[in-house]
Design a protein around this motif. Structure first.
Motif, PDB file in Angstrom:
ATOM      1  N   VAL A 142       0.864  -1.174   0.000  1.00 48.09           N
ATOM      2  CA  VAL A 142       0.000   0.000   0.000  1.00 48.09           C
ATOM      3  C   VAL A 142       0.905   1.230   0.000  1.00 48.09           C
ATOM      4  N   PHE A 143       0.676   2.122  -0.953  1.00 48.18           N
ATOM      5  CA  PHE A 143       1.476   3.348  -1.059  1.00 48.18           C
ATOM      6  C   PHE A 143       0.549   4.551  -1.100  1.00 48.18           C
ATOM      7  N   ARG A 169       3.116  12.405  12.142  1.00 52.64           N
ATOM      8  CA  ARG A 169       3.680  11.096  11.825  1.00 52.64           C
ATOM      9  C   ARG A 169       3.144  10.028  12.780  1.00 52.64           C
ATOM     10  N   ASP A 170       2.808  10.425  13.977  1.00 50.98           N
ATOM     11  CA  ASP A 170       2.197   9.474  14.915  1.00 50.98           C
ATOM     12  C   ASP A 170       0.823   9.025  14.417  1.00 50.98           C
ATOM     13  N   GLU A 171       0.056   9.953  13.836  1.00 52.38           N
ATOM     14  CA  GLU A 171      -1.259   9.590  13.298  1.00 52.38           C
ATOM     15  C   GLU A 171      -1.130   8.578  12.164  1.00 52.38           C
ATOM     16  N   ALA A 186       9.708   5.631   4.105  1.00 58.66           N
ATOM     17  CA  ALA A 186       8.977   6.879   3.929  1.00 58.66           C
ATOM     18  C   ALA A 186       9.924   7.957   3.437  1.00 58.66           C
ATOM     19  N   GLU A 187       9.384   8.881   2.650  1.00 52.42           N
ATOM     20  CA  GLU A 187      10.125  10.055   2.208  1.00 52.42           C
ATOM     21  C   GLU A 187       9.338  11.291   2.606  1.00 52.42           C
ATOM     22  N   HIS A 188      10.058  12.324   3.032  1.00 52.14           N
ATOM     23  CA  HIS A 188       9.436  13.579   3.442  1.00 52.14           C
ATOM     24  C   HIS A 188      10.031  14.691   2.587  1.00 52.14           C
ATOM     25  N   ASN A 231       5.361   4.083   2.115  1.00 52.98           N
ATOM     26  CA  ASN A 231       5.363   2.797   1.426  1.00 52.98           C
ATOM     27  C   ASN A 231       5.221   1.709   2.480  1.00 52.98           C
ATOM     28  N   ALA A 232       4.081   1.007   2.500  1.00 50.96           N
ATOM     29  CA  ALA A 232       3.782   0.018   3.541  1.00 50.96           C
ATOM     30  C   ALA A 232       3.573  -1.359   2.932  1.00 50.96           C
TER      31      ALA A 232
END
Length: 235
Positions: A142-143, A169-171, A186-188, A231-232
């Motif tokens: 899942v992305f 990010r916690d959410e 992850a990318e920020h 990206n999960a």
């Protein structure tokens, strides 16, 4: 006009890409497409679902690279634009555009190799429900992206026609955990919000983007980034 009604209006679909991906918005389009390609990887013969596909920017791009892809959206006007784009690109046979509700996906469990959703979660009224559905129909991946609460986007967020949910990010971690997903990477990105880039010429946007990227690559800059790509993997 707010929410679903605004998004589904015919004139919004007709002007969507012209307003968002002209001028400096072309830079954003290139970055988002690269983020999807980097995450999903080779897609030839993979079965992919794109949720909130809009006018089919990513749907058609992935079909051109060999994916068998379904693009789902709530707006028939947006889907019409996507179908036209697929025909023009010569990939209509590899794409199915469907009108549907992302909270009740009309697919069995583990139906797709990957599920992608861009520019959606800032509008999602029940994000946990949507995330659970994405995880349910995906076998592997899942992305998605989010706009971040601790960022410059807060400066103009209230002015947007549909409003916008900004995430910590916690959410996001809670959403992933609740859906049975594990974060692969992850990318920020983007210290400056999208709205700024859309107001300036592409040539100027490219120069400013270099500074934006340099600041964003620092520890402090990463925390201020307005956009995150997640990206999960399905557990």
């Amino acid at each position: 006009m707010k929410g679903k009604e605004w998004y589904q209006a015919d004139d919004v679909a007709e002007e969507y890409e012209a307003k968002r991906f002209s001028r400096g918005g072309r830079l954003i389009d290139r970055r988002e497409k690269q983020a999807v390609l980097d995450a999903v990887g080779p897609v030839e013969d993979r079965n992919v679902l794109e949720i909130a596909c809009g006018t089919g920017r990513f749907t058609v791009m992935l079909a051109e690279r060999g994916a068998d892809i379904v693009g789902l959206d709530i707006s028939e006007a947006m889907l019409a634009q996507g179908r036209q784009k697929a025909r023009k690109a010569g990939v209509a046979d590899n794409v199915e555009f469907m009108r549907g509700d992302a909270a009740r996906l009309p697919f069995p469990d583990d139906h797709f190799d990957a599920v992608v959703s861009m520019r959606f979660y800032h509008l999602a009224p029940t994000p946990a429900k949507f995330m659970a559905e994405m995880a349910r129909v995906s076998k592997e991946q899942v992305f998605f992206d989010t706009f971040n609460g601790f960022s410059t986007r807060v400066l103009y967020n209230r002015l947007l026609p549909m409003g916008s949910h900004l995430y910590s990010r916690d959410e996001v971690a809670e959403l992933l955990d609740g859906a049975g997903l594990s974060l692969e990477n992850a990318e920020h990105d983007f210290i400056l919000p999208y709205g700024f880039y859309r107001q300036i010429p592409d040539s100027l946007a490219v120069r400013i983007r270099k500074l934006d990227t340099a600041i964003g690559s620092t520890g402090v800059g990463e925390k201020l980034c307005s956009v995150s790509y997640w990206n999960a993997q399905v557990e």
